[in-house]
Design an enzyme around this catalytic site. Structure first.
Site, mmCIF file in Angstrom:
data_model
loop_
_atom_site.group_PDB
_atom_site.id
_atom_site.type_symbol
_atom_site.label_atom_id
_atom_site.label_comp_id
_atom_site.label_asym_id
_atom_site.label_seq_id
_atom_site.Cartn_x
_atom_site.Cartn_y
_atom_site.Cartn_z
ATOM 1 N N LYS A 39 0.849 -1.202 0.000
ATOM 2 C CA LYS A 39 0.000 0.000 0.000
ATOM 3 C C LYS A 39 0.881 1.247 0.000
ATOM 4 O O LYS A 39 2.091 1.181 0.294
ATOM 5 C CB LYS A 39 -0.898 -0.006 1.227
ATOM 6 C CG LYS A 39 -0.152 0.024 2.548
ATOM 7 C CD LYS A 39 -1.080 -0.037 3.736
ATOM 8 C CE LYS A 39 -0.266 -0.054 5.027
ATOM 9 N NZ LYS A 39 -1.025 0.324 6.200
ATOM 10 N N TYR A 271 14.669 30.501 6.731
ATOM 11 C CA TYR A 271 13.544 31.272 7.274
ATOM 12 C C TYR A 271 13.579 31.335 8.804
ATOM 13 O O TYR A 271 13.769 30.323 9.474
ATOM 14 C CB TYR A 271 12.223 30.629 6.871
ATOM 15 C CG TYR A 271 11.925 30.675 5.399
ATOM 16 C CD1 TYR A 271 11.997 31.869 4.679
ATOM 17 C CD2 TYR A 271 11.557 29.523 4.727
ATOM 18 C CE1 TYR A 271 11.709 31.895 3.327
ATOM 19 C CE2 TYR A 271 11.259 29.538 3.371
ATOM 20 C CZ TYR A 271 11.337 30.737 2.668
ATOM 21 O OH TYR A 271 11.053 30.758 1.340
HETATM 22 C C1 LIG Z 1 -4.203 -4.070 7.968
HETATM 23 C C2 LIG Z 1 -2.732 -3.993 7.886
HETATM 24 N N1 LIG Z 1 -2.007 -5.127 7.829
HETATM 25 C C3 LIG Z 1 -0.665 -5.112 7.766
HETATM 26 C C4 LIG Z 1 0.018 -3.920 7.747
HETATM 27 C C5 LIG Z 1 1.522 -3.949 7.695
HETATM 28 O O1 LIG Z 1 2.057 -3.433 8.885
HETATM 29 P P1 LIG Z 1 3.644 -3.380 9.072
HETATM 30 O O2 LIG Z 1 4.126 -2.337 8.122
HETATM 31 O O3 LIG Z 1 3.839 -3.003 10.493
HETATM 32 O O4 LIG Z 1 4.131 -4.725 8.735
HETATM 33 C C6 LIG Z 1 -0.682 -2.714 7.808
HETATM 34 C C7 LIG Z 1 0.025 -1.446 7.819
HETATM 35 O O5 LIG Z 1 -0.238 -0.550 8.554
HETATM 36 C C8 LIG Z 1 -2.094 -2.753 7.870
HETATM 37 O O6 LIG Z 1 -2.825 -1.628 7.904
#
Ligand SMILES: Cc1ncc(COP(=O)(O)O)c(C=O)c1O
Length: 394
Positions: A39, A271
């Site tokens: 993601k 700044y």
């Molecule tokens: C539903 C879900 N599963 C797995 C993960 C993966 O988490 P991590 O990056 O801590 O492995 C995330 C990330 O936030 C998530 O939202």
């Protein structure tokens, strides 16, 4: 177009390191399948090349938050199991069903929408029921689980849904010994047992994120969903460093020094003049700023390797640039010199974790926020022939 060998900024993405991280994670969870969470553009690393590299290294699943991200994987020609979990009413359910995505359902509204989409598509939807075992974010409350399970079973009987997974997410897996971990595991086991008693036969049951994959074998079940660890970053310094877990950070963020100049003592810098030179010195201009994802909150603190030494951001991070004080002897640094903001850390450069500490945040936020204006340059793409990956080196 010829490429200028001196670039403004770039994020080098070491796909050989990513593949090695996936292999290391699979070894940590040998009885579970591995989902690479890609993601948010693979946590800023570039979704499609990272997804391909993760699959090449043995990940069986890919996971995204939004359906649009998951459909983007399909549009890039990536097959296999892909799950997405963050839906809002009116989402692209039909496209998801037709693209054979596994979709997460946390409530009755979502089950109704996906069932209708499956009817329209003329094929069953692959649905994973999400339980809120204690995170208090997405997921179905235990009190509402029986209703959701019953409705999902009815949809299975009607041929519109196939429940492929039962799953949940931890609140505090990165805090060793936190009492919520055992409590969530117990609730998860109960809710899975209930659904199975009601006739659900999931392909996968899963709750583990990176910290749980690395430290809680009892949470692995059939599938582990690893995000940050795939990118070589420890989920929490409290648990250990990347090296402690056999992981290697995948992203190296570099810029080219844009200007070097001598300034007198007492000169304000950037700044607000929050930094004033203590004596005659040399300033270096680093041409990345908060629009590129460099946290303004790290003003005065963020570390950068320039000319073989760590420097700190002098004064404020601006939208497109910040300044480092190269010191009285700093004239040896020239325009075009490499400034390494972070990388694996073994060539003397800071790490994303160092930036997280400088900005009072977590390394997840540092890498995911690197802006679209910074090109991602993917190294060791595709072939598994990078150093250490030959058939004799496995
Ligand atoms: C539903 C879900 N599963 C797995 C993960 C993966 O988490 P991590 O990056 O801590 O492995 C995330 C990330 O936030 C998530 O939202």
């Amino acid at each position: 177009m010829t490429q200028n060998p001196v670039f403004r900024a770039r994020a080098e993405i070491d796909l050989a390191a990513l593949r090695a991280n996936v292999r290391a994670l699979r070894a940590r969870a040998p009885r579970a399948a591995l989902m690479a969470v890609v993601k948010s553009d693979a946590y800023g690393h570039g979704m499609v090349p990272c997804a391909k590299a993760a699959l090449a290294a043995g990940a069986e699943w890919l996971g995204t938050a939004t359906p649009e991200e998951a459909l983007g994987l399909r549009a890039a020609g990536i097959g296999g199991r892909v799950m997405c979990w963050l839906w809002t009413p009116g989402g692209p359910w039909r496209e998801a069903v037709e693209a054979d995505l596994d979709v997460s359902v946390s409530g009755m509204w979502a089950l109704r929408e996906v069932t209708r989409a499956a009817e329209e598509a003329g094929r069953p939807a692959r649905v994973q029921l999400k339980a809120d075992t204690g995170l208090g974010r997405n997921g179905c409350q235990p009190a509402d689980w029986a209703e959701l399970v019953a409705a999902a079973r009815a949809a299975e009987e009607a041929g519109t849904v196939r429940v492929t997974g039962l799953w949940s997410h931890f609140a505090c897996a990165d805090e060793p010994g936190h009492p919520s971990i055992a409590a969530q595991l117990a609730v998860f086991k109960d809710l899975v047992a209930y659904a199975e008693k009601e006739g659900i036969e999931p392909e996968v049951r899963h709750i583990a994120n990176s910290p749980a994959t690395l430290t809680l074998p009892e949470s692995h079940f059939d599938l582990v969903r690893t995000g940050i660890a795939v990118y070589g970053i420890s989920p929490s310094p409290e648990l250990g460093t990347s090296a402690d877990f056999g992981l290697r950070p995948v992203m190296t963020l570099k810029a080219s020094v844009a200007l070097v100049k001598r300034v007198p003592a007492g000169h304000g810098v950037s700044y607000g003049h929050h930094y004033v030179t203590g004596g005659e010195t040399t300033l270096g201009l680093v041409p990345v700023g908060y629009a590129d994802g460099i946290p303004r909150h790290a003003s005065g603190r963020g570390p950068v390797l320039v000319g073989g030494e760590w420097r700190r951001v002098a004064g404020r991070v601006a939208m497109d640039q910040f300044v480092v004080d190269l010191g009285p002897e700093g004239d040896s640094v020239e325009e075009g010199a490499e400034a390494v903001l972070f990388g694996p850390g073994d060539r003397g450069e800071p790490t994303a974790q160092d930036w997280a500490e400088a900005a009072d945040t977590i390394a997840y936020e540092i890498v995911t926020r690197i802006g679209a204006r910074v090109p991602r340059v993917h190294l060791h793409e595709g072939d598994g022939t990078a150093p250490g990956e030959g058939p004799d080196d496995q």
